[in-house]
Design a protein around this motif. Structure first.
Motif, PDB file in Angstrom:
ATOM      1  N   SER A 179       8.919 -30.136 -56.354  1.00 35.75           N
ATOM      2  CA  SER A 179       8.765 -30.269 -57.950  1.00 35.75           C
ATOM      3  C   SER A 179       8.898 -29.115 -58.703  1.00 35.75           C
ATOM      4  O   SER A 179       9.466 -28.885 -59.845  1.00 35.75           O
ATOM      5  N   ARG A 180       7.710 -28.080 -58.508  1.00 31.21           N
ATOM      6  CA  ARG A 180       7.594 -27.071 -59.232  1.00 31.21           C
ATOM      7  C   ARG A 180       8.892 -26.089 -59.176  1.00 31.21           C
ATOM      8  O   ARG A 180       9.285 -25.453 -60.037  1.00 31.21           O
ATOM      9  N   ALA A 181       9.410 -25.991 -58.101  1.00 34.69           N
ATOM     10  CA  ALA A 181      10.568 -25.192 -57.829  1.00 34.69           C
ATOM     11  C   ALA A 181      11.653 -25.618 -58.815  1.00 34.69           C
ATOM     12  O   ALA A 181      12.583 -24.649 -59.325  1.00 34.69           O
ATOM     13  N   LEU A 182      11.824 -27.002 -59.013  1.00 33.23           N
ATOM     14  CA  LEU A 182      13.024 -27.359 -59.985  1.00 33.23           C
ATOM     15  C   LEU A 182      12.638 -26.960 -61.363  1.00 33.23           C
ATOM     16  O   LEU A 182      13.635 -26.457 -62.078  1.00 33.23           O
ATOM     17  N   ILE A 183      11.473 -26.921 -61.687  1.00 32.45           N
ATOM     18  CA  ILE A 183      11.386 -26.515 -63.052  1.00 32.45           C
ATOM     19  C   ILE A 183      11.380 -24.864 -63.029  1.00 32.45           C
ATOM     20  O   ILE A 183      12.093 -24.725 -64.214  1.00 32.45           O
ATOM     21  N   ASN A 184      11.005 -24.260 -62.170  1.00 31.60           N
ATOM     22  CA  ASN A 184      11.172 -22.952 -62.220  1.00 31.60           C
ATOM     23  C   ASN A 184      12.744 -22.589 -62.438  1.00 31.60           C
ATOM     24  O   ASN A 184      13.175 -21.713 -62.992  1.00 31.60           O
ATOM     25  N   ALA A 185      13.624 -23.374 -61.624  1.00 29.51           N
ATOM     26  CA  ALA A 185      15.056 -23.052 -61.444  1.00 29.51           C
ATOM     27  C   ALA A 185      15.579 -23.436 -63.211  1.00 29.51           C
ATOM     28  O   ALA A 185      16.512 -22.645 -63.587  1.00 29.51           O
ATOM     29  N   ILE A 186      15.196 -24.431 -63.543  1.00 30.31           N
ATOM     30  CA  ILE A 186      15.575 -24.837 -65.004  1.00 30.31           C
ATOM     31  C   ILE A 186      15.349 -23.579 -66.010  1.00 30.31           C
ATOM     32  O   ILE A 186      16.158 -23.310 -66.753  1.00 30.31           O
ATOM     33  N   LEU A 187      14.135 -23.087 -65.744  1.00 29.22           N
ATOM     34  CA  LEU A 187      13.799 -22.089 -66.777  1.00 29.22           C
ATOM     35  C   LEU A 187      14.684 -20.648 -66.121  1.00 29.22           C
ATOM     36  O   LEU A 187      14.962 -19.875 -67.236  1.00 29.22           O
ATOM     37  N   ALA A 188      14.811 -20.590 -65.077  1.00 29.14           N
ATOM     38  CA  ALA A 188      15.526 -19.275 -64.746  1.00 29.14           C
ATOM     39  C   ALA A 188      17.098 -19.335 -65.153  1.00 29.14           C
ATOM     40  O   ALA A 188      17.774 -18.409 -65.618  1.00 29.14           O
ATOM     41  N   GLU A 189      17.573 -20.738 -65.502  1.00 25.35           N
ATOM     42  CA  GLU A 189      18.938 -21.076 -65.681  1.00 25.35           C
ATOM     43  C   GLU A 189      18.876 -20.992 -67.298  1.00 25.35           C
ATOM     44  O   GLU A 189      19.980 -20.989 -67.899  1.00 25.35           O
TER      45      GLU A 189
ATOM     46  N   GLY B 153       4.035 -35.945 -57.347  1.00 25.17           N
ATOM     47  CA  GLY B 153       5.087 -34.770 -57.418  1.00 25.17           C
ATOM     48  C   GLY B 153       6.288 -35.106 -58.444  1.00 25.17           C
ATOM     49  O   GLY B 153       7.000 -34.569 -58.105  1.00 25.17           O
ATOM     50  N   THR B 154       6.027 -35.845 -59.334  1.00 27.65           N
ATOM     51  CA  THR B 154       7.031 -36.019 -60.579  1.00 27.65           C
ATOM     52  C   THR B 154       6.843 -35.342 -61.794  1.00 27.65           C
ATOM     53  O   THR B 154       7.294 -35.568 -62.745  1.00 27.65           O
ATOM     54  N   SER B 155       5.591 -34.512 -61.663  1.00 27.58           N
ATOM     55  CA  SER B 155       5.271 -33.884 -62.809  1.00 27.58           C
ATOM     56  C   SER B 155       5.555 -32.542 -63.104  1.00 27.58           C
ATOM     57  O   SER B 155       5.488 -32.030 -64.154  1.00 27.58           O
ATOM     58  N   GLY B 156       6.082 -31.718 -61.868  1.00 28.89           N
ATOM     59  CA  GLY B 156       6.483 -30.536 -61.986  1.00 28.89           C
ATOM     60  C   GLY B 156       5.262 -29.417 -62.038  1.00 28.89           C
ATOM     61  O   GLY B 156       5.309 -28.554 -62.483  1.00 28.89           O
ATOM     62  N   VAL B 157       3.993 -29.760 -61.730  1.00 33.83           N
ATOM     63  CA  VAL B 157       3.000 -28.857 -61.827  1.00 33.83           C
ATOM     64  C   VAL B 157       3.028 -28.197 -60.372  1.00 33.83           C
ATOM     65  O   VAL B 157       3.384 -28.487 -59.434  1.00 33.83           O
TER      66      VAL B 157
ATOM     67  N   THR C 177      17.840 -35.387 -57.099  1.00 35.91           N
ATOM     68  CA  THR C 177      19.036 -35.219 -57.729  1.00 35.91           C
ATOM     69  C   THR C 177      18.777 -33.823 -58.591  1.00 35.91           C
ATOM     70  O   THR C 177      19.960 -33.519 -59.502  1.00 35.91           O
ATOM     71  N   GLY C 178      17.620 -33.327 -58.591  1.00 39.18           N
ATOM     72  CA  GLY C 178      17.478 -32.084 -59.722  1.00 39.18           C
ATOM     73  C   GLY C 178      17.597 -32.430 -61.153  1.00 39.18           C
ATOM     74  O   GLY C 178      17.927 -31.673 -61.844  1.00 39.18           O
ATOM     75  N   GLU C 179      17.057 -33.458 -61.361  1.00 38.66           N
ATOM     76  CA  GLU C 179      16.929 -34.022 -62.767  1.00 38.66           C
ATOM     77  C   GLU C 179      15.724 -33.973 -63.283  1.00 38.66           C
ATOM     78  O   GLU C 179      14.712 -34.351 -62.608  1.00 38.66           O
ATOM     79  N   VAL C 180      15.560 -33.670 -64.538  1.00 33.72           N
ATOM     80  CA  VAL C 180      14.154 -33.985 -65.288  1.00 33.72           C
ATOM     81  C   VAL C 180      14.708 -34.726 -66.575  1.00 33.72           C
ATOM     82  O   VAL C 180      15.347 -34.557 -67.208  1.00 33.72           O
ATOM     83  N   LEU C 181      14.042 -36.333 -66.372  1.00 35.19           N
ATOM     84  CA  LEU C 181      14.600 -37.315 -67.271  1.00 35.19           C
ATOM     85  C   LEU C 181      13.150 -37.685 -67.923  1.00 35.19           C
ATOM     86  O   LEU C 181      11.943 -37.761 -67.689  1.00 35.19           O
ATOM     87  N   SER C 182      13.676 -37.747 -69.492  1.00 36.38           N
ATOM     88  CA  SER C 182      12.664 -38.084 -70.505  1.00 36.38           C
ATOM     89  C   SER C 182      12.645 -39.623 -70.666  1.00 36.38           C
ATOM     90  O   SER C 182      13.659 -40.192 -70.731  1.00 36.38           O
ATOM     91  N   GLY C 183      11.435 -40.119 -70.661  1.00 37.72           N
ATOM     92  CA  GLY C 183      11.180 -41.614 -70.688  1.00 37.72           C
ATOM     93  C   GLY C 183      10.126 -42.227 -71.417  1.00 37.72           C
ATOM     94  O   GLY C 183       9.531 -41.537 -72.180  1.00 37.72           O
ATOM     95  N   GLY C 184       9.594 -43.185 -71.277  1.00 43.62           N
ATOM     96  CA  GLY C 184       8.300 -43.666 -71.819  1.00 43.62           C
ATOM     97  C   GLY C 184       7.272 -44.524 -71.007  1.00 43.62           C
ATOM     98  O   GLY C 184       6.462 -45.221 -71.425  1.00 43.62           O
ATOM     99  N   ASN C 185       6.966 -44.153 -69.668  1.00 44.30           N
ATOM    100  CA  ASN C 185       6.011 -44.280 -68.925  1.00 44.30           C
ATOM    101  C   ASN C 185       4.721 -44.344 -69.223  1.00 44.30           C
ATOM    102  O   ASN C 185       3.905 -44.859 -68.627  1.00 44.30           O
ATOM    103  N   PHE C 186       4.543 -43.444 -70.318  1.00 41.47           N
ATOM    104  CA  PHE C 186       3.207 -43.161 -70.963  1.00 41.47           C
ATOM    105  C   PHE C 186       2.786 -44.262 -71.525  1.00 41.47           C
ATOM    106  O   PHE C 186       1.340 -44.440 -72.054  1.00 41.47           O
ATOM    107  N   HIS C 187       3.467 -45.207 -71.855  1.00 40.26           N
ATOM    108  CA  HIS C 187       3.299 -46.278 -72.906  1.00 40.26           C
ATOM    109  C   HIS C 187       2.403 -47.244 -72.458  1.00 40.26           C
ATOM    110  O   HIS C 187       2.448 -47.663 -71.252  1.00 40.26           O
ATOM    111  N   GLY C 188       1.069 -47.442 -72.987  1.00 37.49           N
ATOM    112  CA  GLY C 188       0.068 -48.207 -72.459  1.00 37.49           C
ATOM    113  C   GLY C 188      -0.060 -49.711 -72.570  1.00 37.49           C
ATOM    114  O   GLY C 188      -0.793 -50.635 -72.247  1.00 37.49           O
ATOM    115  N   ALA C 189       1.339 -50.292 -73.001  1.00 37.97           N
ATOM    116  CA  ALA C 189       1.189 -51.590 -73.022  1.00 37.97           C
ATOM    117  C   ALA C 189       0.860 -52.595 -71.963  1.00 37.97           C
ATOM    118  O   ALA C 189       0.176 -53.502 -72.021  1.00 37.97           O
TER     119      ALA C 189
END
Length: 506
Positions: free
Chosen positions: A37-47, A109-113, A318-330
Motif C-alpha cells: 500500500s505504501r509503495a503505491l503512495i510513493n509511486a504517486i508522489l514520484a509521478e 492495508g488500505t491507509s497507505g501508511v 488496481t493502483g487507485e486511491v479513491l476518496s469516499g466517506g467511510n469515516f462517517h459515523g452514522a
C-alpha cells in the motif's frame, strides 16, 4: 492476540481494554500488505500525480496543492491543528480500546501508511503509554478527528500521555517506555485522524456493559416478581413461540430457569389473581426488545471494528486511491442512540417494579419495607433515587444522531454526532447499573418478609450473596453504601446467577 484488519470482536476489545496483561501482536502477513500500500503512495508522489489527502490540503482546502518539500510539514500541521478536544480525558480502558481499533484499521492495508506507523501504535499499547484524549470535540465526520489527533500527537512525541500512573508530556512518556517519536510522512497524519474509533471504543465498552446489565435486569425482575407473589405463567414457552422475537424468547427462557423451584410461587398457584402488572408480566417483551437492540448494535460495531474508515483508501490491486466517506459515523451513531433508548427502557420498567415492592397498596408488604412504618421510612428514598436516574436517562435517550450541525465551511454539511451518542450511552449505562442495584437491594430486602417461604434455589443463591453486601435491615440506615456495594459487585452477582442456573439445569 493478533490484529490482522478483520475478525476483531467486542470480546477482544473488552479484553485488551481491561486486562493489564493483554499483549497485542501484528499478524505475520500484515507488514507486507502495508508495504504494498505504501509503495503505491510513493509511486504517486514520484509521478507527481495530485491525489486528495496525499499532496493536497484537507476538507474545504482540498483544492490547494502542496509541494513535495512541504508534505511532511503538512502531516504535522494536520495532527497539531486537529487536536482541539475539551473536557475530561477518556478512561484508560476507553483509550486502550481506541488504540486497538485504530491499529486494526491500519492493519487492513488500505491507509497507505508504512508498517512502522502500525508498529509504533501497537508498541504504545503494549507499553501502556496511554495518550490523554479529551472526550469532547468530535462530531463524528470526518470521523473522530479531534480524539484521534490527540492520540496521534503522542505517536510523534507531542501532546500528553499517562504512563505508570503519571501524566506526562508525550515525548517524556515515550522516552520512559523506551520508544522514539515517529516522523510522519505523506498521508500518514490523515490516515491516523480519519475514522470512527473514538465513538466505537466508548460506545463499544458501554454496550459490553449493557449486554451484562440486560441479563441482570432479568435476575432483578425475577426476584421482584417472586417477592410480589407474581406468576411465571406469562413466561410459558408457547406464548413466546407465537411471537418469536429472539430476545423475547431468550428472556422468557431465562426467567423460567431463574424461577424454577420457587416455594413462594408454589404457595399461591391457585390464588384468584390471573394477571400481573405489565412491569412483571411483560418482562420478556420489554427486556427482550432491549436485548435485540443491543445485539443489533453489537453486529454493527463489530462490522465497524473491522472496516476501513479513513479517506482516501488505497487499492493496490488496481493502483487507485479513491476518496469516499467511510469515516462517517452514522451507522455507529444510530446504533448507539438505539441502545440508549433500550437501556432507558430497561431502567424505566425496573423503577416500576421498585415502586410496586415499596408501595403497600400494590405489594401486600409493609410500607416501604419498614419494620415500623411511620416511625421508620424504610426504603422509601430508594424509589426516589431510581426515579431521578430514570428521568436523567429519559433526557439522554434523545438521539444525538438527528442533531447534525454543518462544519468545515459546509464541506462537512451533515455529520453523525456519534461521539455524543457514545458519551451519552456511557452515562445511561451507569445510571441503569445503579437502578438495577436498587432493585436488587429492594427485592432482597422484601423476600425475608415472606419467610418461611423461599424463592427458587437459583435466586436464593443470589439473595444470599446480596445479603453479604447489604444484610436485611432492622432499622433506618443510609442506603447509599448498600446501593454502591451492590453496584460494585454486579459482575459477581451475574456470575452467581449464571452458575446457579447452570447447576440447576445440569
Amino acid at each position: 492476540m493478533h490484529i490482522r484488519g478483520h475478525g476483531l470482536t467486542l470480546a477482544d476489545v473488552v479484553h485488551v481494554a481491561y486486562d493489564g496483561s493483554a499483549v497485542v501482536e501484528i499478524a505475520p502477513d500484515v507488514p507486507a500488505r502495508l508495504a504494498r500500500s505504501r509503495a503505491l503512495i510513493n509511486a504517486i508522489l514520484a509521478e507527481g500525480r495530485i491525489v486528495y489527502g496525499v499532496n493536497t490540503g484537507f476538507g474545504k482546502l482540498s483544492s490547494v496543492t502542496i509541494s513535495p518539500a512541504a508534505l511532511t510539514e503538512l502531516q504535522l500541521n494536520l495532527v497539531r491543528s486537529h487536536a482541539c478536544g475539551v473536557g475530561a480525558p477518556l478512561s484508560e480502558a476507553e483509550t486502550r480500546a481506541m488504540m486497538l481499533l485504530r491499529a486494526n484499521v491500519l492493519a487492513q492495508g488500505t491507509s497507505g501508511v508504512r508498517p512502522v506507523v502500525l508498529e509504533q501504535l501497537v508498541a504504545l499499547l503494549n507499553a501502556r503509554v496511554h495518550p490523554v484524549i479529551p472526550e469532547k470535540g468530535s462530531v463524528g465526520a470526518s470521523g473522530d478527528l479531534s480524539p484521534l489527533a490527540h492520540l496521534a500527537l503522542v505517536l510523534i512525541g507531542e501532546g500528553e500521555a499517562s504512563f505508570q500512573g503519571e501524566r506526562l508530556p508525550g515525548c517524556i512518556a515515550l522516552a520512559r517506555a523506551g520508544l522514539r517519536p515517529l516522523a510522519l510522512e505523506a498521508k500518514e497524519g490523515l490516515a491516523l485522524l480519519n475514522g470512527t474509533q473514538a465513538m466505537s471504543a466508548v460506545g463499544g465498552l458501554a454496550l459490553a456493559r449493557l449486554l451484562d446489565l440486560a441479563e441482570l435486569a432479568d435476575i432483578a425482575g425475577a426476584l421482584s416478581l417472586d417477592a410480589l407473589h407474581g406468576t411465571a405463567a406469562a413466561f410459558d414457552a408457547r406464548i413466546h413461540a407465537a411471537r418469536p422475537h429472539p430476545g423475547q424468547t431468550a428472556v422468557a427462557r431465562h426467567l423460567r430457569a431463574l424461577l424454577d423451584g420457587s416455594a413462594i410461587m408454589a404457595s399461591h398457584r391457585d390464588c384468584p389473581r390471573v394477571q400481573d402488572a405489565y412491569s412483571l408480566r411483560c418482562m420478556p417483551q420489554v427486556h427482550g426488545a432491549a436485548r435485540d437492540v443491543f445485539h443489533f448494535a453489537q453486529h454493527t460495531l463489530e462490522t465497524e471494528f473491522n472496516s476501513a474508515t479513513d479517506n482516501p483508501l488505497v487499492f493496490t490491486d488496481t493502483g487507485e486511491v479513491l476518496s469516499g466517506g467511510n469515516f462517517h459515523g452514522a451507522p455507529v451513531a444510530l446504533a448507539l442512540d438505539a441502545c440508549a433508548m433500550a437501556a432507558a427502557t430497561l431502567g424505566g420498567i425496573a423503577e416500576r417494579r421498585i415502586e410496586r415492592l415499596l408501595n403497600p397498596d400494590l405489594s401486600e408488604l409493609p410500607a416501604f419495607l419498614s419494620r415500623q412504618p411511620g416511625l421508620q421510612s424504610g426504603l422509601m428514598m430508594a424509589q426516589v433515587t431510581a426515579a431521578a436516574l430514570c428521568n436523567e436517562n429519559m433526557g439522554l435517550a434523545h438521539p444525538a444522531s438527528v442533531g447534525s450541525l454543518p462544519t468545515g465551511a459546509a464541506k462537512e454539511d451533515f455529520v453523525s454526532m456519534g461521539m455524543t451518542a457514545a458519551l451519552k450511552l456511557r452515562t445511561v449505562a451507569e445510571n441503569l447499573a445503579a437502578i438495577l442495584a436498587i432493585e436488587l437491594l429492594v427485592a432482597t430486602q422484601a423476600l425475608p418478609f415472606l419467610r418461611p417461604l423461599r424463592t427458587s434455589p437459583q435466586l436464593q443463591r443470589v439473595e444470599d450473596f446480596i445479603h453479604t453486601l447489604a444484610p436485611p435491615l432492622e432499622g433506618d440506615t443510609p442506603l447509599t453504601p448498600c446501593i454502591q456495594a451492590i453496584q460494585t459487585r454486579l459482575p459477581d452477582i451475574l456470575d452467581v446467577a449464571r452458575n446457579a442456573v447452570a447447576g440447576n439445569s445440569a
